[in-house]
Design a protein around this motif. Sequence first.
Motif, PDB file in Angstrom:
ATOM      1  N   LEU A   1       0.829  -1.210   0.000  1.00 40.49           N
ATOM      2  CA  LEU A   1       0.000   0.000   0.000  1.00 40.49           C
ATOM      3  C   LEU A   1       0.866   1.263   0.000  1.00 40.49           C
ATOM      4  O   LEU A   1       0.572   2.216  -0.732  1.00 40.49           O
ATOM      5  N   ILE A   2       1.915   1.267   0.815  1.00 43.63           N
ATOM      6  CA  ILE A   2       2.773   2.461   0.889  1.00 43.63           C
ATOM      7  C   ILE A   2       3.425   2.756  -0.459  1.00 43.63           C
ATOM      8  O   ILE A   2       3.486   3.918  -0.895  1.00 43.63           O
ATOM      9  N   TYR A   3       3.910   1.723  -1.129  1.00 41.16           N
ATOM     10  CA  TYR A   3       4.519   1.932  -2.450  1.00 41.16           C
ATOM     11  C   TYR A   3       3.477   2.323  -3.502  1.00 41.16           C
ATOM     12  O   TYR A   3       3.819   2.935  -4.510  1.00 41.16           O
ATOM     13  N   SER A   4       2.206   1.963  -3.274  1.00 39.64           N
ATOM     14  CA  SER A   4       1.157   2.235  -4.263  1.00 39.64           C
ATOM     15  C   SER A   4       0.492   3.589  -4.059  1.00 39.64           C
ATOM     16  O   SER A   4      -0.094   4.129  -5.009  1.00 39.64           O
ATOM     17  N   MET A   5       0.540   4.131  -2.842  1.00 41.78           N
ATOM     18  CA  MET A   5      -0.193   5.357  -2.550  1.00 41.78           C
ATOM     19  C   MET A   5       0.174   6.534  -3.458  1.00 41.78           C
ATOM     20  O   MET A   5      -0.720   7.269  -3.900  1.00 41.78           O
ATOM     21  N   PRO A   6       1.457   6.787  -3.746  1.00 43.44           N
ATOM     22  CA  PRO A   6       1.750   7.925  -4.632  1.00 43.44           C
ATOM     23  C   PRO A   6       1.050   7.819  -5.987  1.00 43.44           C
ATOM     24  O   PRO A   6       0.569   8.832  -6.511  1.00 43.44           O
ATOM     25  N   TYR A   7       0.981   6.616  -6.526  1.00 42.94           N
ATOM     26  CA  TYR A   7       0.329   6.451  -7.825  1.00 42.94           C
ATOM     27  C   TYR A   7      -1.186   6.526  -7.683  1.00 42.94           C
ATOM     28  O   TYR A   7      -1.864   7.124  -8.522  1.00 42.94           O
ATOM     29  N   ILE A   8      -1.731   5.931  -6.623  1.00 39.89           N
ATOM     30  CA  ILE A   8      -3.180   5.967  -6.410  1.00 39.89           C
ATOM     31  C   ILE A   8      -3.669   7.400  -6.237  1.00 39.89           C
ATOM     32  O   ILE A   8      -4.749   7.765  -6.718  1.00 39.89           O
ATOM     33  N   LEU A   9      -2.868   8.230  -5.575  1.00 37.13           N
ATOM     34  CA  LEU A   9      -3.260   9.614  -5.313  1.00 37.13           C
ATOM     35  C   LEU A   9      -2.975  10.553  -6.478  1.00 37.13           C
ATOM     36  O   LEU A   9      -3.153  11.763  -6.349  1.00 37.13           O
ATOM     37  N   GLY A  10      -2.544  10.005  -7.603  1.00 33.57           N
ATOM     38  CA  GLY A  10      -2.398  10.831  -8.791  1.00 33.57           C
ATOM     39  C   GLY A  10      -1.001  11.002  -9.309  1.00 33.57           C
ATOM     40  O   GLY A  10      -0.791  11.717 -10.299  1.00 33.57           O
ATOM     41  N   GLY A  11      -0.011  10.373  -8.682  1.00 30.81           N
ATOM     42  CA  GLY A  11       1.359  10.484  -9.174  1.00 30.81           C
ATOM     43  C   GLY A  11       1.592   9.656 -10.429  1.00 30.81           C
ATOM     44  O   GLY A  11       0.744   8.870 -10.855  1.00 30.81           O
ATOM     45  N   ASN A  12       2.734   9.837 -11.015  1.00 31.35           N
ATOM     46  CA  ASN A  12       3.089   9.118 -12.237  1.00 31.35           C
ATOM     47  C   ASN A  12       4.061   7.978 -11.931  1.00 31.35           C
ATOM     48  O   ASN A  12       4.899   8.085 -11.040  1.00 31.35           O
ATOM     49  N   ILE A  13       3.919   6.910 -12.685  1.00 34.49           N
ATOM     50  CA  ILE A  13       4.805   5.759 -12.549  1.00 34.49           C
ATOM     51  C   ILE A  13       5.458   5.494 -13.896  1.00 34.49           C
ATOM     52  O   ILE A  13       4.819   5.593 -14.943  1.00 34.49           O
ATOM     53  N   ASP A  14       6.738   5.167 -13.828  1.00 35.50           N
ATOM     54  CA  ASP A  14       7.485   4.887 -15.048  1.00 35.50           C
ATOM     55  C   ASP A  14       7.181   3.465 -15.515  1.00 35.50           C
ATOM     56  O   ASP A  14       7.595   2.490 -14.906  1.00 35.50           O
ATOM     57  N   PHE A  15       6.419   3.357 -16.601  1.00 34.64           N
ATOM     58  CA  PHE A  15       6.071   2.055 -17.155  1.00 34.64           C
ATOM     59  C   PHE A  15       7.048   1.743 -18.296  1.00 34.64           C
ATOM     60  O   PHE A  15       6.967   2.318 -19.378  1.00 34.64           O
ATOM     61  N   ALA A  16       7.969   0.838 -18.021  1.00 33.25           N
ATOM     62  CA  ALA A  16       8.963   0.489 -19.042  1.00 33.25           C
ATOM     63  C   ALA A  16       8.346  -0.391 -20.121  1.00 33.25           C
ATOM     64  O   ALA A  16       8.718  -0.306 -21.284  1.00 33.25           O
ATOM     65  N   VAL A  17       7.434  -1.257 -19.763  1.00 36.76           N
ATOM     66  CA  VAL A  17       6.838  -2.180 -20.741  1.00 36.76           C
ATOM     67  C   VAL A  17       5.390  -1.802 -20.983  1.00 36.76           C
ATOM     68  O   VAL A  17       5.025  -1.275 -22.019  1.00 36.76           O
ATOM     69  N   SER A  18       4.522  -2.073 -20.006  1.00 37.09           N
ATOM     70  CA  SER A  18       3.103  -1.788 -20.150  1.00 37.09           C
ATOM     71  C   SER A  18       2.491  -1.619 -18.771  1.00 37.09           C
ATOM     72  O   SER A  18       2.841  -2.337 -17.829  1.00 37.09           O
ATOM     73  N   LYS A  19       1.583  -0.665 -18.669  1.00 35.91           N
ATOM     74  CA  LYS A  19       0.915  -0.453 -17.379  1.00 35.91           C
ATOM     75  C   LYS A  19       0.007  -1.622 -17.015  1.00 35.91           C
ATOM     76  O   LYS A  19      -0.269  -1.846 -15.820  1.00 35.91           O
ATOM     77  N   TYR A  20      -0.432  -2.379 -17.998  1.00 33.77           N
ATOM     78  CA  TYR A  20      -1.301  -3.525 -17.696  1.00 33.77           C
ATOM     79  C   TYR A  20      -0.513  -4.662 -17.039  1.00 33.77           C
ATOM     80  O   TYR A  20      -1.086  -5.483 -16.322  1.00 33.77           O
ATOM     81  N   VAL A  21       0.797  -4.697 -17.266  1.00 31.94           N
ATOM     82  CA  VAL A  21       1.623  -5.688 -16.558  1.00 31.94           C
ATOM     83  C   VAL A  21       1.600  -5.389 -15.062  1.00 31.94           C
ATOM     84  O   VAL A  21       1.427  -6.288 -14.223  1.00 31.94           O
ATOM     85  N   VAL A  22       1.768  -4.103 -14.725  1.00 28.12           N
ATOM     86  CA  VAL A  22       1.701  -3.705 -13.319  1.00 28.12           C
ATOM     87  C   VAL A  22       0.314  -4.005 -12.748  1.00 28.12           C
ATOM     88  O   VAL A  22       0.180  -4.487 -11.616  1.00 28.12           O
ATOM     89  N   LEU A  23      -0.732  -3.722 -13.533  1.00 28.61           N
ATOM     90  CA  LEU A  23      -2.104  -3.966 -13.068  1.00 28.61           C
ATOM     91  C   LEU A  23      -2.322  -5.438 -12.734  1.00 28.61           C
ATOM     92  O   LEU A  23      -2.872  -5.775 -11.664  1.00 28.61           O
ATOM     93  N   PHE A  24      -1.886  -6.324 -13.610  1.00 26.73           N
ATOM     94  CA  PHE A  24      -2.071  -7.758 -13.370  1.00 26.73           C
ATOM     95  C   PHE A  24      -1.235  -8.244 -12.182  1.00 26.73           C
ATOM     96  O   PHE A  24      -1.672  -9.106 -11.418  1.00 26.73           O
ATOM     97  N   ILE A  25      -0.034  -7.671 -12.014  1.00 27.70           N
ATOM     98  CA  ILE A  25       0.784  -8.040 -10.853  1.00 27.70           C
ATOM     99  C   ILE A  25       0.092  -7.599  -9.561  1.00 27.70           C
ATOM    100  O   ILE A  25       0.020  -8.354  -8.577  1.00 27.70           O
ATOM    101  N   VAL A  26      -0.443  -6.370  -9.564  1.00 29.76           N
ATOM    102  CA  VAL A  26      -1.144  -5.865  -8.377  1.00 29.76           C
ATOM    103  C   VAL A  26      -2.373  -6.719  -8.080  1.00 29.76           C
ATOM    104  O   VAL A  26      -2.635  -7.078  -6.918  1.00 29.76           O
ATOM    105  N   TYR A  27      -3.144  -7.049  -9.116  1.00 29.74           N
ATOM    106  CA  TYR A  27      -4.306  -7.922  -8.920  1.00 29.74           C
ATOM    107  C   TYR A  27      -3.876  -9.279  -8.358  1.00 29.74           C
ATOM    108  O   TYR A  27      -4.546  -9.848  -7.483  1.00 29.74           O
TER     109      TYR A  27
END
Length: 589
Positions: free
Chosen positions: A261-287
């Motif tokens: 949660l702590i690592y995810s909060m900056p992005y959840i609150l509107g920050g930007n994340i560097d997606f080297a491949v695809s944001k859906y990869v991160v989404l599936f990992i989080v799920y």
Amino acid sequence: MTNIVVIVLMIFLLTKFSKLKKEIKDIKSELALLKDNRPQGAVNTMAEPSYTESALMSGQTLNPVEMSWKQSTNNTARPEPEEESAFVSWFKENPLLKIGVLMIIIGFGWFVSYAFSHDWIGPVGRITLGVLAGVLVTLYGTFKLGKNETQANALMVLGSALMIVTLIAGSYLYHFYPPFLLLLMVFIISLYVSLSAMAHSYKKLAVYGLLISLIAPIISSAKLASEVLYIYLAIVSVTTIWISVAKKWTEVILVGITGVLIYSMPYILGGNIDFAVSKYVVLFIVYGISLLYLWMNIWGLVQNKLKADAQDVYLAIVNTLIILGFTVRIVPTVYQSLVIAGWMLVYAISGFFVFEKTKNEKLFYIHSLISILLLAIATSIELSGETLVIALAIEAAIISVASFVVTNKIKIAESFSVLLAVPLIMSMESFYSSKWGIGVFHSDFAVLAIMALILALLGFFYKINKDDGESEVRPHHIMFILSTAFFYSIIWLSMKSIIGGDTAVFVSLFIYTVIGLTCHFYGIFNQNSVFKKYGMALLILVVARLVFVDVWNMELVVRVITFIVLGIMFMSSAFISKSQKHPNDIIQN
């Protein structure tokens, strides 16, 4: 090499000194017992013979010291120890060892700083010396595992801290290895600490190891792509869950999910994340991480037949925040409601599964409420306005009935009726809609009519399945009362729209009076206090509305007719109530 020997020798001396201190403390406590002969109060001496009497009857001999000690332990009132804070209790347990660990860390830092500034040791030697010192202390702490928990924990923390600080210096100051390799080495250290703690069931040390692994990305300052970061968090999560399952330590799961949660909060609150491949990869990992925590927590509850507690509530809430945050941020709007509805089904099924296996109502409530929240969010994404109000009301009613079907407990179904509060509040706008000025049958009429119908049907459902409670006012009474309130509002607004003016007020109040009198006398004749009080309350509201509001706005003719007609109705009700005999009078006659 001499410095390392000195450090190890200091640790050895501290260990021996702590043992000696403990022995002295035990001797002092025994001497205090011998001196303290304060009576405990009224003691039933006939209940059983004292230790001395028992020894004499059995032929045993006691020396004076032992006799005095036994008598003092039997007759001395020992005061209750005062409660201490967790930190004070922790520090009082072998405090010299903890102070020594802190002093060694500080001293080692000063030594390293001084040696570096005077070039006593080259860069390679500095890093080698620090790592070697940390390894030796950690190994000695491993040796103490299973023998002395306090000493082992302190030594393991000291050794791992020495290694990590040294490795950080090697990466930042001398660039011996890249940040990614530093991350890997810190993770290996944390894994070793956690596995060692598992082997000897040291929970606090295991939590410390997991905390190291979670802060490793921050320590290393590695510019990890989002995919790499969440793959690392997934590895840590798997390790956390494995430790939790193996040792039945639920606390470590909370540490793991909090780190995600702590690592995810900056992005959840509107920050930007560097997606080297695809944001859906991160989404599936989080799920995947969220699903893993969810199902492993459920498996632990079912397998160990445990009851849900505050930790399970925290886990469910944090998991839901992570899921919703990444869904809203990554999933396209057109698919968000579908994805959220899918997670709603996951929580609904998990709650039902746990209830079936453990009869755990608390977790059933938790997961049901989360699934309801997700369903409401999915519905609000797709619908709006009056349609949303109707949909939420229907969903709340279905959830209430479904909870009874699942649990076969009407109290649970009645408790879920509180969900109707949301559509009830949202439906207030329909009472003041401008559409009533142009007609009766429109969307706001549908909102009020459907709300009245849903409340009435729920009230009927609660009534036919009611339990044997003793209270007079039951949930089905509340449902019926709320339903009639919507029904009366429809009458009032419809009369205003169709007839208008004072005539509409007269007709509405006349209908209300008829209903109030009917309910009141039904309650009298059938000995039903709820109907009796409800009818009287409605009549009081009619009179109050008439006297304080409408009488000042009516024309004289309408005012006279209204008061005379309603007055006659009230007077006739008095004669009817006089003719009704009390049940006690009937028995006496």
